[in-house]
Design an enzyme around this catalytic site. Sequence first.
Site, PDB file in Angstrom:
ATOM      1  N   ASP A  58     -16.026  -1.298   7.944  1.00 41.18           N
ATOM      2  CA  ASP A  58     -16.664  -1.625   6.672  1.00 41.18           C
ATOM      3  C   ASP A  58     -17.690  -2.731   6.875  1.00 41.18           C
ATOM      4  OD1 ASP A  58     -14.956   0.206   5.466  1.00 41.18           O
ATOM      5  OD2 ASP A  58     -13.452  -1.324   5.001  1.00 41.18           O
ATOM      6  N   GLU A  77     -14.489  -5.504   8.784  1.00 38.20           N
ATOM      7  CA  GLU A  77     -13.199  -5.211   9.397  1.00 38.20           C
ATOM      8  C   GLU A  77     -13.181  -3.774   9.872  1.00 38.20           C
ATOM      9  OE1 GLU A  77     -10.051  -5.545   6.564  1.00 38.20           O
ATOM     10  OE2 GLU A  77     -10.986  -4.197   5.140  1.00 38.20           O
ATOM     11  N   GLU A 100       0.803  -1.222   0.000  1.00 35.75           N
ATOM     12  CA  GLU A 100       0.000   0.000   0.000  1.00 35.75           C
ATOM     13  C   GLU A 100       0.840   1.277   0.000  1.00 35.75           C
ATOM     14  OE1 GLU A 100      -3.804  -0.560   2.530  1.00 35.75           O
ATOM     15  OE2 GLU A 100      -2.380  -2.029   3.262  1.00 35.75           O
ATOM     16  N   ASN A 104     -10.508  -0.494  10.043  1.00 36.40           N
ATOM     17  CA  ASN A 104      -9.255   0.073   9.536  1.00 36.40           C
ATOM     18  C   ASN A 104      -8.757   1.079  10.568  1.00 36.40           C
ATOM     19  OD1 ASN A 104      -9.253  -0.841   6.462  1.00 36.40           O
ATOM     20  ND2 ASN A 104     -11.330  -0.269   7.032  1.00 36.40           N
ATOM     21  N   ARG A 124     -12.191   3.287  10.858  1.00 37.65           N
ATOM     22  CA  ARG A 124     -13.300   3.155   9.917  1.00 37.65           C
ATOM     23  C   ARG A 124     -13.700   1.699   9.804  1.00 37.65           C
ATOM     24  NH1 ARG A 124     -11.294   3.402   4.794  1.00 37.65           N
ATOM     25  NH2 ARG A 124     -12.149   1.346   4.322  1.00 37.65           N
ATOM     26  N   SER A 142      -6.550  -2.413   1.443  1.00 38.24           N
ATOM     27  CA  SER A 142      -6.753  -1.859   0.100  1.00 38.24           C
ATOM     28  C   SER A 142      -7.222  -2.897  -0.912  1.00 38.24           C
ATOM     29  CB  SER A 142      -5.472  -1.172  -0.402  1.00 38.24           C
ATOM     30  OG  SER A 142      -5.231   0.016   0.314  1.00 38.24           O
ATOM     31  N   TYR A 187      -9.249   4.076  -5.136  1.00 38.47           N
ATOM     32  CA  TYR A 187      -8.277   5.163  -5.233  1.00 38.47           C
ATOM     33  C   TYR A 187      -8.245   5.912  -6.561  1.00 38.47           C
ATOM     34  CZ  TYR A 187      -6.800   2.910  -0.971  1.00 38.47           C
ATOM     35  OH  TYR A 187      -6.796   2.376   0.281  1.00 38.47           O
ATOM     36  N   GLY A 189      -7.406   5.492   4.833  1.00 34.44           N
ATOM     37  CA  GLY A 189      -6.827   6.393   3.844  1.00 34.44           C
ATOM     38  C   GLY A 189      -7.332   7.820   3.990  1.00 34.44           C
TER      39      GLY A 189
END
Length: 308
Positions: free
Chosen positions: A255, A269, A15, A271, A253, A141, A214, A275
């Site tokens: 998901d 999961e 990443e 994070n 964050r 990612s 991205y 990002g």
Amino acid sequence: MPKHVAVLMGGWAAERPVSLKTGAGCAAALESVGYRVTEVDVTPNIVTDLQALRPDVAFNALHGPFGEDGCMQGILEMLRIPYTHSGVLASALAMRKDRAKVVASAAGVLIAKGLTASRFEIAKKHPMPPPYVAKPVANGSSFGVFIVKAGRSHPPQELTDPDWPLGDEMLVEEFVPGRELTCAVIGESNGSRALGVIEIIANAGAFYDYESKYAPGGSTHVLPAKIKPNVYQMVQQQSVMAHEALGCRGVSRSDFRYDDENDKLIWMEVNTQPGMTETSLVPELAAHAGLTFGELVQWMVEDASLDR
């Protein structure tokens, strides 16, 4: 005299390109609100580099192994440099998706059925009846994620590649159809609050992969997500539960997948260092809550500490 903030970015994980974008964006925002900023492209000489810089705070903009899994956090603890985001234990636990699921589930977070297996075992035979998802236990990612659809006769043979760079252990989970949702949490492990909920629609197809995440125009973000109010609130509650169960700090964050046909919500999961690029979700969620990008990163710097 303004605080000196070292923005740690780059590194050598898969990443790295995302981390460089995150770091550059955060560095510019921090300078705009008055901090003295040094961008640090992390190498194995990071200890020597930080000892020479002697920053007041380290803003950890690394993603993936080494930067997000407790290793960098341990270095910063040893050097006694206050840092952003989660601490050693929470970072290591969240990076191991399979073990994070055990802890989160014990706290009441809704998870998908799954198992951990080596990539070689999975390549030989289906570890569970398709459809299922196979992904590295410790990466982000969407690198190395396979969606094995119903009716597929063979598991992914890419897993036998001798140059496979993402580790031998894989998490296999039942595939939950439906909508992709995400929610950010800000605060300490016992005093956090959820921001809004975004629905993510990958423009190239049904999977929110690296390109969708991205690339400009790779996905459409619907904020607030157009879901039932009780589901919206449940996503927020589950995000806080996961954040606090894993002991996260700063910003995280979570998901989710939501099968609206069967009214089934599944947490995937957390994070711990999401990002912060121009297409990233957390800055968008913060803006929706009334926080500019500059205010968000300023809060993160002022929240930085040791023994997190």
